[in-house]
Design a protein around this motif. Structure first.
Motif, short mmCIF file in Angstrom:
data_model
loop_
_atom_site.label_atom_id
_atom_site.label_comp_id
_atom_site.label_asym_id
_atom_site.label_seq_id
_atom_site.Cartn_x
_atom_site.Cartn_y
_atom_site.Cartn_z
N ILE A 1 -32.29 -13.11 8.57
CA ILE A 1 -31.24 -14.01 9.05
C ILE A 1 -31.76 -15.44 8.96
O ILE A 1 -32.85 -15.74 9.44
N HIS A 2 -30.99 -16.35 8.36
CA HIS A 2 -31.45 -17.72 8.17
C HIS A 2 -30.75 -18.71 9.11
O HIS A 2 -29.63 -18.49 9.54
N ASP A 3 -31.44 -19.82 9.37
CA ASP A 3 -30.88 -20.97 10.06
C ASP A 3 -30.28 -20.63 11.42
O ASP A 3 -29.14 -20.98 11.72
N LYS B 1 -25.71 -5.10 32.62
CA LYS B 1 -24.40 -5.49 33.16
C LYS B 1 -24.05 -6.93 32.78
O LYS B 1 -22.89 -7.29 32.68
N LEU B 2 -25.09 -7.74 32.58
CA LEU B 2 -24.88 -9.15 32.20
C LEU B 2 -24.80 -9.33 30.69
O LEU B 2 -24.76 -10.46 30.20
N GLY B 3 -24.80 -8.24 29.95
CA GLY B 3 -24.62 -8.32 28.50
C GLY B 3 -25.89 -8.42 27.69
O GLY B 3 -25.86 -8.75 26.50
N VAL B 4 -27.06 -8.15 28.32
CA VAL B 4 -28.33 -8.20 27.58
C VAL B 4 -28.36 -7.05 26.57
O VAL B 4 -28.00 -5.92 26.89
N VAL B 5 -28.80 -7.35 25.34
CA VAL B 5 -28.75 -6.31 24.30
C VAL B 5 -30.02 -5.45 24.21
O VAL B 5 -29.99 -4.36 23.66
N GLU B 6 -31.13 -5.96 24.75
CA GLU B 6 -32.36 -5.16 24.69
C GLU B 6 -33.31 -5.56 25.81
O GLU B 6 -33.36 -6.71 26.23
N TYR B 7 -34.06 -4.56 26.31
CA TYR B 7 -35.04 -4.77 27.39
C TYR B 7 -36.39 -4.36 26.83
O TYR B 7 -36.59 -3.21 26.45
N LEU C 1 -40.19 -8.10 16.16
CA LEU C 1 -39.48 -8.57 14.97
C LEU C 1 -38.25 -7.74 14.66
O LEU C 1 -37.19 -8.26 14.31
N GLN C 2 -38.40 -6.43 14.79
CA GLN C 2 -37.25 -5.53 14.55
C GLN C 2 -36.12 -5.82 15.55
O GLN C 2 -34.94 -5.86 15.19
N THR C 3 -36.51 -6.01 16.82
CA THR C 3 -35.52 -6.26 17.87
C THR C 3 -34.84 -7.60 17.67
O THR C 3 -33.63 -7.73 17.85
N VAL C 4 -35.61 -8.62 17.27
CA VAL C 4 -35.05 -9.95 17.02
C VAL C 4 -34.07 -9.92 15.85
O VAL C 4 -32.97 -10.48 15.92
N GLU C 5 -34.43 -9.24 14.78
CA GLU C 5 -33.53 -9.14 13.62
C GLU C 5 -32.23 -8.44 14.00
O GLU C 5 -31.13 -8.88 13.61
N LYS D 1 -28.41 -10.16 14.07
CA LYS D 1 -27.28 -9.56 13.34
C LYS D 1 -26.11 -9.35 14.30
O LYS D 1 -24.95 -9.59 13.96
N PHE D 2 -26.45 -8.91 15.52
CA PHE D 2 -25.42 -8.72 16.55
C PHE D 2 -24.75 -10.06 16.88
O PHE D 2 -23.53 -10.14 17.04
N SER D 3 -25.56 -11.13 16.94
CA SER D 3 -25.06 -12.48 17.22
C SER D 3 -24.07 -12.91 16.14
O SER D 3 -23.01 -13.48 16.44
N GLU D 4 -24.38 -12.62 14.89
CA GLU D 4 -23.49 -12.96 13.78
C GLU D 4 -22.17 -12.20 13.88
O GLU D 4 -21.10 -12.75 13.65
#
Length: 264
Positions: free
Chosen positions: A2-4, A99-105, A116-120, A124-127
Protein backbone atom coordinates in the motif's frame (compact mmCIF):
# COMPACT_ATOMS: atom_id res chain seq x y z
CA UNK A 1 2.45 -2.77 -0.94
CA UNK A 2 0.00 0.00 0.00
CA UNK A 3 1.49 3.37 -1.03
CA UNK A 4 1.26 6.92 0.29
CA UNK A 5 -0.51 6.27 3.58
CA UNK A 6 0.06 7.86 6.99
CA UNK A 7 0.68 5.63 10.01
CA UNK A 8 0.79 7.07 13.54
CA UNK A 9 2.54 5.01 16.26
CA UNK A 10 1.69 5.88 19.88
CA UNK A 11 3.64 4.41 22.81
CA UNK A 12 5.12 5.95 25.95
CA UNK A 13 8.06 3.50 25.79
CA UNK A 14 10.70 5.07 23.49
CA UNK A 15 12.35 1.72 22.69
CA UNK A 16 9.09 0.11 21.52
CA UNK A 17 7.97 3.22 19.67
CA UNK A 18 11.25 3.62 17.80
CA UNK A 19 11.52 -0.12 17.12
CA UNK A 20 8.13 -0.16 15.40
CA UNK A 21 8.93 3.05 13.53
CA UNK A 22 12.21 1.62 12.17
CA UNK A 23 10.55 -1.66 11.17
CA UNK A 24 7.79 0.17 9.29
CA UNK A 25 10.18 2.64 7.66
CA UNK A 26 12.31 -0.26 6.41
CA UNK A 27 9.22 -2.00 5.02
CA UNK A 28 7.80 1.20 3.56
CA UNK A 29 11.04 2.37 1.90
CA UNK A 30 9.76 5.96 1.83
CA UNK A 31 6.43 5.10 0.22
CA UNK A 32 4.37 5.83 3.35
CA UNK A 33 4.53 8.45 6.09
CA UNK A 34 5.46 7.01 9.50
CA UNK A 35 4.79 9.34 12.45
CA UNK A 36 5.16 8.84 16.22
CA UNK A 37 3.65 10.26 19.43
CA UNK A 38 4.72 9.49 22.99
CA UNK A 39 1.32 9.94 24.63
CA UNK A 40 -2.40 9.68 23.92
CA UNK A 41 -2.81 13.42 24.44
CA UNK A 42 -0.10 14.19 21.87
CA UNK A 43 -1.72 11.75 19.44
CA UNK A 44 -5.17 13.38 19.78
CA UNK A 45 -3.67 16.82 19.12
CA UNK A 46 -1.80 15.47 16.09
CA UNK A 47 -4.95 13.81 14.69
CA UNK A 48 -6.95 17.02 15.13
CA UNK A 49 -4.62 18.71 12.63
CA UNK A 50 -3.77 15.88 10.23
CA UNK A 51 -5.54 12.71 9.11
CA UNK A 52 -3.92 9.28 9.51
CA UNK A 53 -4.89 6.09 7.72
CA UNK A 54 -3.69 3.82 10.52
CA UNK A 55 -3.21 4.33 14.26
CA UNK A 56 -1.06 1.83 16.20
CA UNK A 57 -1.33 2.46 19.92
CA UNK A 58 -0.29 0.87 23.20
CA UNK A 59 -3.20 0.16 25.55
CA UNK A 60 -1.54 0.99 28.87
CA UNK A 61 -0.09 4.49 28.97
CA UNK A 62 0.05 6.88 31.95
CA UNK A 63 -2.73 9.48 32.34
CA UNK A 64 -4.36 8.85 28.95
CA UNK A 65 -4.66 5.19 27.93
CA UNK A 66 -4.89 3.77 24.42
CA UNK A 67 -8.59 3.09 24.96
CA UNK A 68 -9.13 6.73 26.04
CA UNK A 69 -7.34 7.81 22.87
CA UNK A 70 -9.59 5.62 20.69
CA UNK A 71 -12.70 6.95 22.46
CA UNK A 72 -11.48 10.55 21.97
CA UNK A 73 -11.22 10.17 18.18
CA UNK A 74 -14.55 8.35 17.63
CA UNK A 75 -16.24 11.54 16.38
CA UNK A 76 -13.36 12.55 14.05
CA UNK A 77 -14.48 12.75 10.41
CA UNK A 78 -11.25 11.15 9.13
CA UNK A 79 -11.00 8.48 11.82
CA UNK A 80 -8.07 6.08 11.22
CA UNK A 81 -8.19 2.30 11.33
CA UNK A 82 -6.79 1.23 14.72
CA UNK A 83 -4.43 -1.52 15.87
CA UNK A 84 -3.72 -1.82 19.59
CA UNK A 85 -0.84 -3.51 21.38
CA UNK A 86 -0.29 -4.53 24.97
CA UNK A 87 2.17 -6.40 27.11
CA UNK A 88 -0.74 -8.04 28.91
CA UNK A 89 -3.04 -10.74 27.58
CA UNK A 90 -6.04 -8.93 28.99
CA UNK A 91 -9.31 -10.14 27.47
CA UNK A 92 -11.25 -7.22 28.96
CA UNK A 93 -9.04 -4.69 27.16
CA UNK A 94 -9.42 -6.61 23.90
CA UNK A 95 -13.19 -6.77 24.32
CA UNK A 96 -13.47 -3.01 24.96
CA UNK A 97 -11.17 -2.29 22.03
CA UNK A 98 -13.20 -4.38 19.58
CA UNK A 99 -16.37 -2.53 20.65
CA UNK A 100 -14.61 0.69 19.66
CA UNK A 101 -13.88 -0.66 16.17
CA UNK A 102 -10.26 -1.79 16.66
CA UNK A 103 -9.33 -4.24 13.89
CA UNK A 104 -6.50 -6.12 15.63
CA UNK A 105 -5.07 -6.66 19.13
CA UNK A 106 -1.33 -7.46 19.23
CA UNK A 107 0.59 -8.80 22.21
CA UNK A 108 4.06 -7.49 23.05
CA UNK A 109 6.79 -8.33 22.27
CA UNK A 110 5.56 -7.97 18.68
CA UNK A 111 7.06 -10.20 16.03
CA UNK A 112 8.26 -8.15 13.03
CA UNK A 113 6.64 -10.40 10.44
CA UNK A 114 3.36 -10.41 12.33
CA UNK A 115 3.51 -6.61 12.62
CA UNK A 116 4.03 -6.13 8.87
CA UNK A 117 1.31 -8.59 7.91
CA UNK A 118 -1.13 -6.94 10.33
CA UNK A 119 -0.27 -3.43 9.09
CA UNK A 120 -0.76 -4.43 5.44
CA UNK A 121 -4.10 -6.04 6.29
CA UNK A 122 -5.20 -2.94 8.25
CA UNK A 123 -4.23 -0.55 5.43
CA UNK A 124 -6.21 -2.63 2.92
CA UNK A 125 -9.17 -2.46 5.30
CA UNK A 126 -8.67 1.33 5.51
CA UNK A 127 -8.84 1.59 1.71
CA UNK A 128 -12.04 -0.49 1.63
CA UNK A 129 -13.62 1.72 4.30
CA UNK A 130 -12.70 4.83 2.35
CA UNK A 131 -14.23 3.42 -0.84
CA UNK A 132 -17.43 2.52 1.04
CA UNK A 133 -17.58 6.02 2.54
CA UNK A 134 -17.07 7.56 -0.90
CA UNK A 135 -19.89 5.46 -2.36
CA UNK A 136 -22.20 6.44 0.51
CA UNK A 137 -21.41 10.14 0.03
CA UNK A 138 -22.17 9.80 -3.68
CA UNK A 139 -25.77 8.74 -3.12
CA UNK A 140 -28.33 11.36 -4.11
CA UNK A 141 -30.26 12.34 -0.92
CA UNK A 142 -33.54 12.49 -2.86
CA UNK A 143 -32.99 8.90 -4.03
CA UNK A 144 -32.36 7.92 -0.41
CA UNK A 145 -35.75 9.42 0.45
CA UNK A 146 -37.29 7.32 -2.33
CA UNK A 147 -35.66 4.20 -0.87
CA UNK A 148 -37.11 4.98 2.56
CA UNK A 149 -40.56 5.45 1.03
CA UNK A 150 -40.14 2.10 -0.71
CA UNK A 151 -39.51 0.44 2.64
CA UNK A 152 -42.89 1.79 3.76
CA UNK A 153 -44.60 -0.11 0.91
CA UNK A 154 -45.25 1.53 -2.41
CA UNK A 155 -48.19 0.93 -4.69
CA UNK A 156 -47.40 -2.24 -6.72
CA UNK A 157 -47.67 -0.34 -10.02
CA UNK A 158 -45.20 2.32 -8.87
CA UNK A 159 -42.82 -0.39 -7.64
CA UNK A 160 -43.06 -1.96 -11.10
CA UNK A 161 -42.33 1.43 -12.70
CA UNK A 162 -39.20 1.88 -10.54
CA UNK A 163 -37.96 -1.60 -11.50
CA UNK A 164 -38.54 -0.80 -15.17
CA UNK A 165 -36.51 2.43 -14.88
CA UNK A 166 -33.65 0.57 -13.14
CA UNK A 167 -33.42 -2.05 -15.88
CA UNK A 168 -33.79 0.39 -18.81
CA UNK A 169 -31.61 3.34 -17.72
CA UNK A 170 -29.51 3.15 -20.88
CA UNK A 171 -32.56 3.27 -23.15
CA UNK A 172 -34.98 5.96 -24.26
CA UNK A 173 -37.61 5.82 -21.50
CA UNK A 174 -40.75 7.95 -21.39
CA UNK A 175 -43.48 8.32 -18.82
CA UNK A 176 -46.12 7.52 -21.43
CA UNK A 177 -44.36 4.26 -22.32
CA UNK A 178 -44.36 3.13 -18.67
CA UNK A 179 -47.95 4.27 -18.10
CA UNK A 180 -49.00 2.20 -21.14
CA UNK A 181 -47.12 -0.83 -19.81
CA UNK A 182 -49.00 -0.49 -16.53
CA UNK A 183 -52.33 0.09 -18.33
CA UNK A 184 -52.69 3.51 -16.72
CA UNK A 185 -53.64 6.91 -18.05
CA UNK A 186 -50.46 9.10 -18.34
CA UNK A 187 -51.92 11.94 -16.28
CA UNK A 188 -53.05 9.58 -13.52
CA UNK A 189 -49.65 7.82 -13.52
CA UNK A 190 -47.90 11.21 -13.23
CA UNK A 191 -49.97 12.24 -10.20
CA UNK A 192 -49.66 8.80 -8.55
CA UNK A 193 -45.90 8.71 -9.11
CA UNK A 194 -45.29 12.09 -7.48
CA UNK A 195 -47.64 11.27 -4.61
CA UNK A 196 -45.80 8.00 -3.88
CA UNK A 197 -42.20 9.02 -4.69
CA UNK A 198 -42.12 12.68 -3.66
CA UNK A 199 -40.63 13.93 -6.96
CA UNK A 200 -41.99 13.80 -10.48
CA UNK A 201 -41.13 11.05 -12.95
CA UNK A 202 -38.71 13.10 -15.11
CA UNK A 203 -36.72 14.27 -12.08
CA UNK A 204 -36.56 10.71 -10.73
CA UNK A 205 -35.33 9.33 -14.07
CA UNK A 206 -32.72 12.08 -14.35
CA UNK A 207 -31.43 11.54 -10.81
CA UNK A 208 -31.20 7.76 -11.35
CA UNK A 209 -29.21 8.29 -14.54
CA UNK A 210 -26.82 10.75 -12.92
CA UNK A 211 -26.42 8.46 -9.88
CA UNK A 212 -25.45 5.58 -12.16
CA UNK A 213 -23.09 7.91 -14.04
CA UNK A 214 -21.35 8.86 -10.77
CA UNK A 215 -20.79 5.18 -9.98
CA UNK A 216 -19.29 4.57 -13.42
CA UNK A 217 -17.07 7.66 -13.11
CA UNK A 218 -15.61 6.38 -9.84
CA UNK A 219 -15.51 2.63 -10.49
CA UNK A 220 -14.34 2.62 -14.13
CA UNK A 221 -12.06 4.46 -16.54
CA UNK A 222 -14.76 4.63 -19.21
CA UNK A 223 -14.68 7.83 -21.30
CA UNK A 224 -17.39 10.43 -20.59
CA UNK A 225 -19.04 9.86 -23.98
CA UNK A 226 -19.42 6.14 -23.26
CA UNK A 227 -20.82 6.78 -19.77
CA UNK A 228 -23.34 9.23 -21.27
CA UNK A 229 -24.52 6.53 -23.65
CA UNK A 230 -24.64 3.89 -20.88
CA UNK A 231 -27.03 6.02 -18.83
CA UNK A 232 -29.37 6.94 -21.66
CA UNK A 233 -28.06 10.22 -23.10
CA UNK A 234 -27.67 10.47 -26.86
CA UNK A 235 -25.03 13.21 -26.71
CA UNK A 236 -22.28 13.71 -24.15
CA UNK A 237 -22.81 17.49 -24.40
CA UNK A 238 -26.36 17.22 -23.02
CA UNK A 239 -25.22 14.66 -20.42
CA UNK A 240 -22.52 17.07 -19.18
CA UNK A 241 -25.09 19.90 -18.92
CA UNK A 242 -27.51 17.75 -16.88
CA UNK A 243 -24.71 16.36 -14.68
CA UNK A 244 -23.40 19.85 -13.94
CA UNK A 245 -26.87 21.15 -13.07
CA UNK A 246 -27.27 18.43 -10.41
CA UNK A 247 -23.71 18.07 -9.09
CA UNK A 248 -22.32 21.59 -9.57
CA UNK A 249 -19.31 20.40 -11.58
CA UNK A 250 -18.61 18.53 -14.80
CA UNK A 251 -18.30 14.70 -14.91
CA UNK A 252 -14.54 14.88 -15.52
CA UNK A 253 -14.01 17.26 -12.58
CA UNK A 254 -16.20 15.06 -10.40
CA UNK A 255 -14.11 11.99 -11.29
CA UNK A 256 -10.87 13.88 -10.67
CA UNK A 257 -11.99 15.30 -7.29
CA UNK A 258 -12.98 11.87 -5.92
CA UNK A 259 -9.87 10.19 -7.30
CA UNK A 260 -7.69 12.88 -5.71
CA UNK A 261 -9.44 12.52 -2.33
CA UNK A 262 -9.15 8.72 -2.31
CA UNK A 263 -5.44 8.90 -3.09
CA UNK A 264 -4.62 11.29 -0.26
Amino acid sequence: MIHDKTILIVDDEPRTREGIRKTLEGWSAGRNHIQTAESGVEAVEWLKKKPADLLITDVRMPEFSGLSLIEAIQHFSNKPVVLIMSGHADFQYAQQAMKLGVVEYMLKPIDKEQLLQTVEKALKFSEQQRRIQTMQEMVDPKLLDVKERGEQRLNSQISEALTYVDTHLGEHVTMREIADLLHLNSSYFSVLFKEQIGINFIEYLTRKRIQRAKELLVQTTMPISEIAEQVGYQTDKYFITVFKSLEGLSPSKYRHSLSERNNK
